[in-house]
Scaffold this motif. Structure first.
Motif, mmCIF file in Angstrom:
data_model
loop_
_atom_site.group_PDB
_atom_site.id
_atom_site.type_symbol
_atom_site.label_atom_id
_atom_site.label_comp_id
_atom_site.label_asym_id
_atom_site.label_seq_id
_atom_site.Cartn_x
_atom_site.Cartn_y
_atom_site.Cartn_z
ATOM 1 N N CYS A 82 -4.503 -33.359 51.257
ATOM 2 C CA CYS A 82 -3.370 -33.503 50.330
ATOM 3 C C CYS A 82 -2.814 -32.145 49.941
ATOM 4 N N THR A 83 -3.692 -31.194 49.700
ATOM 5 C CA THR A 83 -3.253 -29.851 49.319
ATOM 6 C C THR A 83 -2.431 -29.204 50.434
ATOM 7 N N ILE A 84 -2.914 -29.306 51.651
ATOM 8 C CA ILE A 84 -2.193 -28.721 52.788
ATOM 9 C C ILE A 84 -0.845 -29.408 52.979
ATOM 10 N N THR A 85 -0.833 -30.726 52.867
ATOM 11 C CA THR A 85 0.423 -31.473 53.013
ATOM 12 C C THR A 85 1.435 -31.056 51.958
ATOM 13 N N CYS B 75 7.346 -25.826 51.051
ATOM 14 C CA CYS B 75 7.882 -24.609 51.663
ATOM 15 C C CYS B 75 9.196 -24.844 52.403
ATOM 16 N N ARG B 76 9.794 -25.997 52.232
ATOM 17 C CA ARG B 76 11.043 -26.280 52.925
ATOM 18 C C ARG B 76 12.163 -25.388 52.388
ATOM 19 N N GLU B 77 13.171 -25.225 53.188
ATOM 20 C CA GLU B 77 14.326 -24.424 52.790
ATOM 21 C C GLU B 77 15.120 -25.176 51.727
ATOM 22 N N LYS B 78 15.409 -24.510 50.648
ATOM 23 C CA LYS B 78 16.170 -25.159 49.580
ATOM 24 C C LYS B 78 17.663 -25.007 49.843
ATOM 25 N N LYS B 79 18.394 -26.025 49.474
ATOM 26 C CA LYS B 79 19.842 -25.977 49.598
ATOM 27 C C LYS B 79 20.412 -25.212 48.412
ATOM 28 N N ALA B 80 21.639 -24.764 48.562
ATOM 29 C CA ALA B 80 22.293 -24.027 47.475
ATOM 30 C C ALA B 80 22.385 -24.898 46.225
ATOM 31 N N LYS B 81 22.626 -26.181 46.434
ATOM 32 C CA LYS B 81 22.727 -27.108 45.307
ATOM 33 C C LYS B 81 21.396 -27.163 44.550
ATOM 34 N N ASP B 82 20.292 -27.194 45.289
ATOM 35 C CA ASP B 82 18.972 -27.218 44.661
ATOM 36 C C ASP B 82 18.698 -25.922 43.906
#
Length: 77
Positions: A11-14, A20-27
């Motif tokens: 669960c921790t690795i997941t 770590c995904r790329e965030k959008k400008a809106k986010d």
């Protein structure tokens, strides 16, 4: 016990990879707005605490002044 530890590790690795995904400008803008909101709330709470402390000090000073006035009246009588 090993199965529980393995499940926790999985669960921790997941979660680590998912976060770590790329965030959008809106986010990013949304995160910044939330950070500003939290900062303003903290500043308001701090200001309120300081105002309350100041009011308590003023009340204490007024009480002391009232006591001194009463003492002065007693001396005059």
């Amino acid at each position: 016990m090993r199965k529980l530890l393995f499940a926790m590790l999985a669960c921790t690795i997941t979660l680590a990879f998912a976060s770590c995904r790329e965030k959008k400008a809106k986010d990013k803008v949304k995160d910044r707005v939330e950070n500003v909101k939290e900062s303003v709330e903290e500043a308001l709470e701090e200001a309120q605490d300081q105002i309350e402390e100041g009011a308590d000090e003023v009340k204490k000073a007024l009480d002391e002044a009232g006591d001194e006035i009463e003492k002065a009246k007693e001396k005059l009588e």
